[in-house]
Design an enzyme around this catalytic site. Structure first.
Site, PDB file in Angstrom:
ATOM      1  N   TYR A 129       0.857  -1.179   0.000  1.00  0.00           N
ATOM      2  CA  TYR A 129       0.000   0.000   0.000  1.00  0.00           C
ATOM      3  C   TYR A 129       0.900   1.238   0.000  1.00  0.00           C
ATOM      4  CZ  TYR A 129      -3.453  -3.363   1.765  1.00  0.00           C
ATOM      5  OH  TYR A 129      -4.280  -4.436   1.928  1.00  0.00           O
ATOM      6  N   HIS A 167      -7.232  -0.269  -1.987  1.00  0.00           N
ATOM      7  CA  HIS A 167      -6.722  -1.560  -2.454  1.00  0.00           C
ATOM      8  C   HIS A 167      -5.202  -1.550  -2.470  1.00  0.00           C
ATOM      9  CE1 HIS A 167     -10.466  -3.373  -3.435  1.00  0.00           C
ATOM     10  NE2 HIS A 167      -9.892  -4.326  -4.145  1.00  0.00           N
ATOM     11  N   LYS A 174      -3.737  -6.234  -9.589  1.00  0.00           N
ATOM     12  CA  LYS A 174      -2.524  -5.712  -8.971  1.00  0.00           C
ATOM     13  C   LYS A 174      -1.373  -5.904  -9.942  1.00  0.00           C
ATOM     14  CE  LYS A 174      -4.228  -7.288  -4.497  1.00  0.00           C
ATOM     15  NZ  LYS A 174      -5.012  -6.103  -4.135  1.00  0.00           N
TER      16      LYS A 174
END
Lengths: 360, 360
Positions: free
Chosen positions: A275, A286, A317
């Site tokens: 993050y 997210h 991702k």
């Protein structure tokens, strides 16, 4: 039209030069004639544009092993997609494109070997050939699987940068259990803003569970007091994970130092998810990256790469590999004295490699 | 309320029996007293229902290593989810539940140790502990990751059954290239109904590309004629893949023999994806399974399991492991004479293990 093969180069006459090079970007003009790489000749044979090379048709030319079939398959696929491309051979393409693992230089659609633009530098591998991590970062890897399907993987060297960070406490008490640390009564901000650990009781409570890598990092910075000091935590980490623990701690430290929060990637089969902008855990976005930590000398099995990249794509991702140099622990002496966790350190021997899917 | 720990059993009085066993399913009545497993005592200490065990509170009891923290975390999680559960100890639960790798017997919600029903048999592992494939198939594995999150994995032993199949041709010509076989002019049904290989030209054409495992299978059945015979293909497979090739061929053969079509699982990082009901390639449904082929003695790293299961879930397939006994090649002599590919053979030393996510 017939051609001849000598020393790895297929030669055809001026007619071929006009038909294949001038009109469609095959080969390299040599004098008035045309020199073709075997992969180019194979493609022309397949199409029926060339009748034979030394009397061999497409089938015989392939069976002669003049060119690996994986190269033929990727060449054909890129041509089918509307690209002109050249083999990355000396004098075929610019010098900068003949170093490293490049097999093909692919021109933007509508461009060709007459132009200077390059769309992709492509390395061709079969699914069973290991791919050295050190070779990646600029090339596109075209993996030919056992059933001759092609997967294109784009590689890059991303930079790590985030805005997460929190002031660290001083010597919070922790107990080293079998393979984690329970931390008793830390300031709420350690979890709530710093996103360190995981509460035992979701409603709050005073027990914060830390992973060994989190605990080692915090103990080195003086934020956690464990019997035996930071060394005891690192020692335990090595017992349960071996060398991998040191690599993971190096990657963890590099990420925290750049303002990026690493949390476990276990549910995604990775080392970390990250993050870049944690303001508070209550308001968490997210995670952006999945990180797998590897020794810098790692060679990927293409199938493992395909697995990681596919999974990361499926959960929106980016797949990033932390390549960690050496086995020694460069971070040993950095503990203590820091006000916060964003040290702005260099990445301490960690390089970052991202790999993603590409549709050319 | 205080209790004492002797020989791995925590003892409390009749009062405890009433409060903890009768009302909430903790422990096992012994005479008028209550015997608690350390994990149960830890949970009661955590809740404050028990004040101490031999003078230790929750923190000291954990630090004493009387019980692994992973067990405490899973026990707590299942209690938090509304289940009663017992440690899988002799005399605590039925004899059938004390064999194998079971740690907890979990009762259906609303039921307890007084009843006979079992909802789950749970094995607890830390993310760094290898899990033997042979132990799986009936238990739920609760993996505690390094940050103390728990992932539940359900395991099963599925049966293989499908309706795919095609009549095989006789000795179609093929060339063994570096790591695949190009097959020249096979009957259209081999691809179109049997889903063998991959066409070089999507529009049709007469070149069918076969993987080495497909080619070895077809050559053994007399459907493919390659220089050197089936042995040359198998030999090449072993050169490029080692023992894995034999295992994959065994799994491939078992699947085809049961009417299930295996195709490469490369894009999913697996060995195969499978289709149980192929009528024609033009009208192909989704593949149902992702198959990873392993030696029967394999021990999983839980993180690898998490990766496979997560990926399979994301693409709506079931993750199945083919566990292949021994290294010898039981299929060696089965070639020739078959009219079709559905031999109805037994699975020839291949066992199937499915693993999926579970939310208890």
């Amino acid at each position: 039209m017939d051609a001849t093969l000598t020393d790895g180069v297929v030669r055809a006459g001026s007619d071929a030069r006009e038909r294949f090079y001038d009109a469609r970007g095959y080969g390299r003009p040599v004098g008035g004639d045309l020199a073709l790489a075997p992969v180019e000749a194979a493609h022309l044979l397949y199409r029926g544009d060339l009748d034979s090379v030394d009397g061999m048709g497409f089938r015989a030319f392939l069976a002669s092993a003049a060119v690996p079939e994986t190269a033929v398959l990727v060449y054909k696929d890129l041509r089918d997609r509307g690209f002109y491309l050249s083999p990355a051979r000396e004098r075929w393409v610019a010098d900068r494109d003949t170093t490293g693992p490049v097999d093909f230089v692919v021109y933007p659609r509508g461009k060709g070997p007459w132009d200077d633009d390059v769309a992709y530098r492509v390395a061709v591998v079969g699914e069973r050939e290991p791919v050295s991590a050190a070779d990646l970062g600029e090339v596109v890897v075209a993996v030919v699987d056992e059933e001759s399907e092609i997967t294109y993987l784009e590689t890059d060297r991303p930079t790590v940068s985030g805005s997460s960070g929190v002031a660290l406490p001083d010597g919070v008490a922790g107990d080293l259990l079998a393979d984690r640390v329970f931390c008793w009564g830390p300031p709420a901000s350690l979890y709530e803003r710093g996103f360190y650990g995981q509460r035992l009781d979701e409603q709050g409570g005073d027990v914060l569970q830390l992973s060994l890598v989190e605990a080692a990092y915090l103990a080195r910075r003086g934020a956690l007091a464990v019997e035996g000091g930071p060394g005891a935590v690192v020692e335990r980490g090595r017992e349960v994970e071996g060398d991998r623990f040191d690599r993971r701690l190096r990657a963890y430290t590099a990420l925290r130092g750049r303002g990026v929060v690493p949390k476990t990637g276990f549910k995604f089969g990775a080392d970390f998810r990250t993050y870049a902008g944690v303001e508070s855990v209550a308001d968490l976005g997210h995670s952006e990256w999945l990180v797998r930590v590897l020794a810098a000398g790692h060679a990927f099995a293409p199938r493992d790469l395909a697995l990681d990249v596919r999974l990361a794509h499926g959960v929106r991702k980016e797949m990033v590999f932390a390549l960690v140099e050496g086995a020694d622990d460069a971070d040993e002496d950095q503990h203590g004295g820091a006000d916060g966790d964003r040290t702005g350190d260099t990445d301490g021997g960690v390089e970052w490699l991202s790999v993603g899917r590409l549709t050319p």
